[in-house]
Design a protein around this motif. Sequence first.
Motif, PDB file in Angstrom:
ATOM      1  N   ARG A   1       5.033   3.361   1.925  1.00  0.00           N
ATOM      2  CA  ARG A   1       5.710   4.605   1.555  1.00  0.00           C
ATOM      3  C   ARG A   1       4.664   5.643   1.185  1.00  0.00           C
ATOM      4  N   ILE A   2       5.132   6.869   1.054  1.00  0.00           N
ATOM      5  CA  ILE A   2       4.237   8.001   0.811  1.00  0.00           C
ATOM      6  C   ILE A   2       4.727   8.767  -0.404  1.00  0.00           C
TER       7      ILE A   2
ATOM      8  N   GLY B   1      10.283   7.893   9.686  1.00  0.00           N
ATOM      9  CA  GLY B   1      10.790   6.599   9.265  1.00  0.00           C
ATOM     10  C   GLY B   1      10.152   6.014   8.024  1.00  0.00           C
ATOM     11  N   VAL B   2       9.163   6.697   7.448  1.00  0.00           N
ATOM     12  CA  VAL B   2       8.524   6.209   6.223  1.00  0.00           C
ATOM     13  C   VAL B   2       9.072   6.998   5.032  1.00  0.00           C
TER      14      VAL B   2
ATOM     15  N   VAL C   1       0.837  -1.199   0.000  1.00  0.00           N
ATOM     16  CA  VAL C   1       0.000   0.000   0.000  1.00  0.00           C
ATOM     17  C   VAL C   1       0.872   1.250   0.000  1.00  0.00           C
ATOM     18  N   VAL C   2       0.751   2.014  -1.066  1.00  0.00           N
ATOM     19  CA  VAL C   2       1.467   3.290  -1.192  1.00  0.00           C
ATOM     20  C   VAL C   2       0.444   4.412  -1.057  1.00  0.00           C
ATOM     21  N   ALA C   3       0.703   5.340  -0.162  1.00  0.00           N
ATOM     22  CA  ALA C   3      -0.203   6.472   0.027  1.00  0.00           C
ATOM     23  C   ALA C   3       0.183   7.605  -0.920  1.00  0.00           C
TER      24      ALA C   3
ATOM     25  N   GLU D   1       0.776   5.954  11.151  1.00  0.00           N
ATOM     26  CA  GLU D   1       0.194   5.094  12.175  1.00  0.00           C
ATOM     27  C   GLU D   1      -0.632   3.951  11.581  1.00  0.00           C
ATOM     28  N   GLN D   2      -0.996   4.077  10.299  1.00  0.00           N
ATOM     29  CA  GLN D   2      -1.684   2.987   9.598  1.00  0.00           C
ATOM     30  C   GLN D   2      -0.690   2.063   8.894  1.00  0.00           C
ATOM     31  N   ASN D   3       0.611   2.352   9.024  1.00  0.00           N
ATOM     32  CA  ASN D   3       1.674   1.488   8.512  1.00  0.00           C
ATOM     33  C   ASN D   3       1.684   1.336   6.994  1.00  0.00           C
TER      34      ASN D   3
END
Length: 243
Positions: free
Chosen positions: A54-55, A76-77, A7-9, A49-51
């Motif tokens: 990457r963003i 850390g992301v 899952v990439v935000a 917080e939803q782990n």
Amino acid sequence: MAEHDDVVAIVLCGGLGTRLGEMTKSQPKPMVDVAGRPFIERVLDNLVEQNVSRIVLAVSYLRSLIQDYFGDSYRGVAIEYSVEDEPLGTGGAIVNAVRQCQLEQQTLLVVNGDSYCEFDLSGLCRQLTDAHIVMVVKYLHNTGRYGTTQLDDDGRVVGFHEKTRSVSGYINAGIYLLRGSEFDGVEVERFSFEKTYLEKAADRQWVLLSQQSDSYFIDIGIFDDYMLANAYFKEHDSALPVR
């Protein structure tokens, strides 16, 4: 909660924010100060917080201010950037991010950089096995700014209604989970994700499911709501334990 490895935000940060007047003449809307912090940090906290794995920050207007502030990681992301020379709208920004960051095989969590609403990513992922898109909805007593989202008894989205005053119902919270492969063959151009994909889901024979959030919701797009966000987060922050 385990990390959601695929899952990439994608955080949409490219709007001009003209309705906030002077506040956005020298900074992007997601960077305006809300209760002592850039608003977008609160959005990113929610993602961390939803782990998410990457963003990607989809940036355009005054983008260097966002890039210089966050660099290549947050808590850390890893952070990447997709750059729009001119704002591409919500749809074009998503497709541009998919192309620039090679996200065709990823699961995408799309959120707005100027609104806040908590959600359950694990629940969204479970729902996506039976849907093309899962979107977060929020019940409001007055949906006048947003219009309403029509749900059936099973939580399937079956329609949208234009903005009207003093109507209660569910609104689109601007949070979506879908697969990057849904954009195969789509051109990078300006378009609205909401109008082109959500409102025409039935025409595409796509299943569009919802997750109902009981979280606080705020969109800082207008000054009155910006002030409400300040008041809420000042109270919320003061109630948090000292780290």
